[in-house]
Design an enzyme around this catalytic site. Sequence first.
Site, PDB file in Angstrom:
ATOM      1  N   TYR A 146      10.668   4.170   2.127  1.00 53.92           N
ATOM      2  CA  TYR A 146       9.413   4.635   1.506  1.00 53.92           C
ATOM      3  C   TYR A 146       9.454   6.153   1.316  1.00 53.92           C
ATOM      4  CZ  TYR A 146       4.318   5.144   0.870  1.00 53.92           C
ATOM      5  OH  TYR A 146       3.060   5.439   0.404  1.00 53.92           O
ATOM      6  N   ASP A 147       9.735   6.866   2.411  1.00 56.54           N
ATOM      7  CA  ASP A 147       9.662   8.335   2.365  1.00 56.54           C
ATOM      8  C   ASP A 147      10.662   8.914   1.365  1.00 56.54           C
ATOM      9  OD1 ASP A 147       8.219   7.541   4.585  1.00 56.54           O
ATOM     10  OD2 ASP A 147       9.121   8.976   5.978  1.00 56.54           O
ATOM     11  N   THR A 211      -2.175  12.058  15.385  1.00 58.90           N
ATOM     12  CA  THR A 211      -3.348  12.283  14.527  1.00 58.90           C
ATOM     13  C   THR A 211      -3.087  11.854  13.084  1.00 58.90           C
ATOM     14  OG1 THR A 211      -2.740  14.516  13.817  1.00 58.90           O
ATOM     15  CG2 THR A 211      -3.951  14.311  15.909  1.00 58.90           C
ATOM     16  N   ARG A 212      -4.193  11.536  12.413  1.00 60.68           N
ATOM     17  CA  ARG A 212      -4.180  11.289  10.971  1.00 60.68           C
ATOM     18  C   ARG A 212      -5.496  11.850  10.425  1.00 60.68           C
ATOM     19  NH1 ARG A 212       0.239  10.073  12.346  1.00 60.68           N
ATOM     20  NH2 ARG A 212       1.526   8.300  11.706  1.00 60.68           N
TER      21      ARG A 212
HETATM   22  P1  NAD Z   1      -1.244  -1.354  -2.156  1.00 54.43           P
HETATM   23  O1  NAD Z   1      -0.094  -2.000  -1.483  1.00 54.43           O
HETATM   24  O2  NAD Z   1      -2.607  -1.943  -1.953  1.00 54.43           O
HETATM   25  O3  NAD Z   1      -1.006  -1.269  -3.720  1.00 54.43           O
HETATM   26  C1  NAD Z   1       0.265  -1.197  -4.312  1.00 54.43           C
HETATM   27  C2  NAD Z   1       0.243  -2.072  -5.558  1.00 54.43           C
HETATM   28  O4  NAD Z   1       1.528  -1.994  -6.200  1.00 54.43           O
HETATM   29  C3  NAD Z   1       0.015  -3.554  -5.224  1.00 54.43           C
HETATM   30  O5  NAD Z   1      -0.927  -4.097  -6.106  1.00 54.43           O
HETATM   31  C4  NAD Z   1       1.392  -4.180  -5.417  1.00 54.43           C
HETATM   32  O6  NAD Z   1       1.340  -5.548  -5.737  1.00 54.43           O
HETATM   33  C5  NAD Z   1       1.959  -3.313  -6.517  1.00 54.43           C
HETATM   34  N1  NAD Z   1       3.427  -3.299  -6.575  1.00 54.43           N
HETATM   35  C6  NAD Z   1       4.299  -3.134  -5.539  1.00 54.43           C
HETATM   36  N2  NAD Z   1       5.557  -3.167  -5.992  1.00 54.43           N
HETATM   37  C7  NAD Z   1       5.482  -3.353  -7.348  1.00 54.43           C
HETATM   38  C8  NAD Z   1       6.449  -3.483  -8.373  1.00 54.43           C
HETATM   39  N3  NAD Z   1       7.763  -3.414  -8.103  1.00 54.43           N
HETATM   40  N4  NAD Z   1       6.022  -3.663  -9.644  1.00 54.43           N
HETATM   41  C9  NAD Z   1       4.688  -3.749  -9.937  1.00 54.43           C
HETATM   42  N5  NAD Z   1       3.732  -3.635  -8.992  1.00 54.43           N
HETATM   43  C10 NAD Z   1       4.120  -3.434  -7.717  1.00 54.43           C
HETATM   44  O7  NAD Z   1      -1.232   0.176  -1.707  1.00 54.43           O
HETATM   45  P2  NAD Z   1      -2.258   1.352  -1.996  1.00 54.43           P
HETATM   46  O8  NAD Z   1      -2.731   1.849  -0.701  1.00 54.43           O
HETATM   47  O9  NAD Z   1      -3.237   0.975  -3.026  1.00 54.43           O
HETATM   48  O10 NAD Z   1      -1.270   2.452  -2.585  1.00 54.43           O
HETATM   49  C11 NAD Z   1      -1.182   2.734  -3.972  1.00 54.43           C
HETATM   50  C12 NAD Z   1      -0.210   3.888  -4.187  1.00 54.43           C
HETATM   51  O11 NAD Z   1      -0.679   5.055  -3.506  1.00 54.43           O
HETATM   52  C13 NAD Z   1       1.198   3.604  -3.674  1.00 54.43           C
HETATM   53  O12 NAD Z   1       2.140   4.153  -4.569  1.00 54.43           O
HETATM   54  C14 NAD Z   1       1.239   4.349  -2.358  1.00 54.43           C
HETATM   55  O13 NAD Z   1       2.538   4.734  -2.018  1.00 54.43           O
HETATM   56  C15 NAD Z   1       0.343   5.528  -2.644  1.00 54.43           C
HETATM   57  N6  NAD Z   1      -0.234   6.078  -1.405  1.00 54.43           N
HETATM   58  C16 NAD Z   1      -1.209   5.377  -0.727  1.00 54.43           C
HETATM   59  C17 NAD Z   1      -1.702   5.901   0.464  1.00 54.43           C
HETATM   60  C18 NAD Z   1      -2.787   5.211   1.254  1.00 54.43           C
HETATM   61  O14 NAD Z   1      -3.146   5.695   2.319  1.00 54.43           O
HETATM   62  N7  NAD Z   1      -3.350   4.115   0.807  1.00 54.43           N
HETATM   63  C19 NAD Z   1      -1.206   7.123   0.957  1.00 54.43           C
HETATM   64  C20 NAD Z   1      -0.197   7.770   0.252  1.00 54.43           C
HETATM   65  C21 NAD Z   1       0.267   7.244  -0.934  1.00 54.43           C
HETATM   66  N1  UDP Z   2      -1.447   2.487  14.460  1.00 51.47           N
HETATM   67  C1  UDP Z   2      -1.982   2.023  15.651  1.00 51.47           C
HETATM   68  N2  UDP Z   2      -2.364   0.720  15.713  1.00 51.47           N
HETATM   69  C2  UDP Z   2      -2.285  -0.132  14.679  1.00 51.47           C
HETATM   70  C3  UDP Z   2      -1.751   0.350  13.441  1.00 51.47           C
HETATM   71  C4  UDP Z   2      -1.341   1.668  13.374  1.00 51.47           C
HETATM   72  O1  UDP Z   2      -2.100   2.755  16.631  1.00 51.47           O
HETATM   73  O2  UDP Z   2      -2.669  -1.309  14.832  1.00 51.47           O
HETATM   74  C5  UDP Z   2      -1.042   3.903  14.373  1.00 51.47           C
HETATM   75  C6  UDP Z   2       0.354   4.136  13.802  1.00 51.47           C
HETATM   76  O3  UDP Z   2       1.313   4.086  14.846  1.00 51.47           O
HETATM   77  C7  UDP Z   2       0.211   5.530  13.220  1.00 51.47           C
HETATM   78  C8  UDP Z   2      -1.242   5.574  12.748  1.00 51.47           C
HETATM   79  O4  UDP Z   2      -1.918   4.547  13.432  1.00 51.47           O
HETATM   80  O5  UDP Z   2       0.379   6.510  14.218  1.00 51.47           O
HETATM   81  C9  UDP Z   2      -1.401   5.348  11.239  1.00 51.47           C
HETATM   82  O6  UDP Z   2      -0.674   4.191  10.893  1.00 51.47           O
HETATM   83  P1  UDP Z   2      -0.690   3.561   9.427  1.00 51.47           P
HETATM   84  O7  UDP Z   2       0.270   2.421   9.454  1.00 51.47           O
HETATM   85  O8  UDP Z   2      -2.091   3.279   9.019  1.00 51.47           O
HETATM   86  O9  UDP Z   2      -0.187   4.700   8.458  1.00 51.47           O
HETATM   87  P2  UDP Z   2       0.943   5.848   8.528  1.00 51.47           P
HETATM   88  O10 UDP Z   2       0.158   7.085   8.422  1.00 51.47           O
HETATM   89  O11 UDP Z   2       1.695   5.786   9.830  1.00 51.47           O
HETATM   90  O12 UDP Z   2       1.810   5.551   7.369  1.00 51.47           O
END
Ligand code: NAD
Ligand code: UDP
Length: 314
Positions: A146-147, A211-212
């Site tokens: 992912y990262d 923290t988050r």
């Molecule tokens: P989510 O998993 O709910 O949504 C991701 C969507 O992408 C889903 O509908 C999934 O079916 C679709 N998808 C996955 N792989 C695909 C592919 N190969 N082709 C077409 N569709 C595909 O996650 P989210 O939280 O809504 O995240 C949306 C975006 O924001 C992501 O790119 C994620 O990395 C980014 N993001 C989210 C967060 C967060 O905290 N939610 C934080 C940082 C970045």
């Molecule tokens: N976490 C937790 N319990 C849970 C799920 C997550 O303590 O049931 C912790 C996890 O280890 C991380 C933080 O909550 O430190 C945020 O996790 P999340 O998976 O939501 O997102 P991340 O920021 O790590 O991608």
Amino acid sequence: MSGARVLVTGGAGFIGSHLCERLVARGDEVLCVDNFFTGSRGNIRHLLGDPMFEVSRHDVTFPLYVEVDRIFNLACPASPVHYQHDPVATTKTSVHGAINMLGLAKRLQARILQASTSEVYGDPAVHPQVEGYWGNVNPIGPRSCYDEGKRCAETLFFDYWRQHRLGIKVARIFNTYGPRMHPNDGRVVSNFIVQALRGDSITIFGDGAQTRSFCYVDDLVEGLLRLMDSPDDVTGPINLGNPNEFTIRQLAETVIELTGSRSQLENRPLPVDDPRQRQPDISLAIETLGWKPTIELREGLMKTIAHFDQLLSA
Ligand code: NAD
Ligand code: UDP
């Protein structure tokens, strides 16, 4: 810009569905593209009858031929449980998906926004995180698909910008929560709320001192729209998140209080490479976009709890 033809990849996901909703409401013509890996039709059901909304099942790792003016590239599973399920597919989604969507944007001369992430900072040595910080990321661990996938996507966006003068926007999104998070996706906010509502133990990974900083989804979507609408020379990367930082233990205690749950806290092992701290510096977003979050944690949690309460009692 309303009245535009807008493609939202990952539009049936958590953030994507809220974004589609806002775009349709302001008069844009929205094409939602999703392979439904973590998203669902249920998330966009209320939009399906709207003539300004269209959905297409498609995997962004394959080329896409459509005609649009703007692209929001959100397709990618975001929760650690989901993105680690098939790590090779996760990297392909970020990297091949970015190449395909950038190629599409280049052909159409369309503006394109990438949903990047605070994970590009890894386990950060600089706190709070500023956009100029290059990060501290393990390239070979379980979170790397992912990262590093997201880091490579940023590289591709900036190379298309330098090489082809493409109009790019890169948002670094910090932990976002709200209604329509997948109840089983393992992310901390949805986990804690579902556990509290069911009276199950609240699973704190590690000692809960990590923290988050949690941003409510409506605030985040407003930031994405402002970034997309910003002048051509604003490319980002730009942090979007709520700078109010909480420990995971504080989050658990707040969820218990707001749900009135009798759940007990239970410590579980800390996952590998779990970042110790995360807080966005949003000075750039405030200055450039005039954006900052308005919904604080307790208010956002109440709305999210109401959503899950309804879902679980249905
Ligand atoms: P989510 O998993 O709910 O949504 C991701 C969507 O992408 C889903 O509908 C999934 O079916 C679709 N998808 C996955 N792989 C695909 C592919 N190969 N082709 C077409 N569709 C595909 O996650 P989210 O939280 O809504 O995240 C949306 C975006 O924001 C992501 O790119 C994620 O990395 C980014 N993001 C989210 C967060 C967060 O905290 N939610 C934080 C940082 C970045
Ligand atoms: N976490 C937790 N319990 C849970 C799920 C997550 O303590 O049931 C912790 C996890 O280890 C991380 C933080 O909550 O430190 C945020 O996790 P999340 O998976 O939501 O997102 P991340 O920021 O790590 O991608």
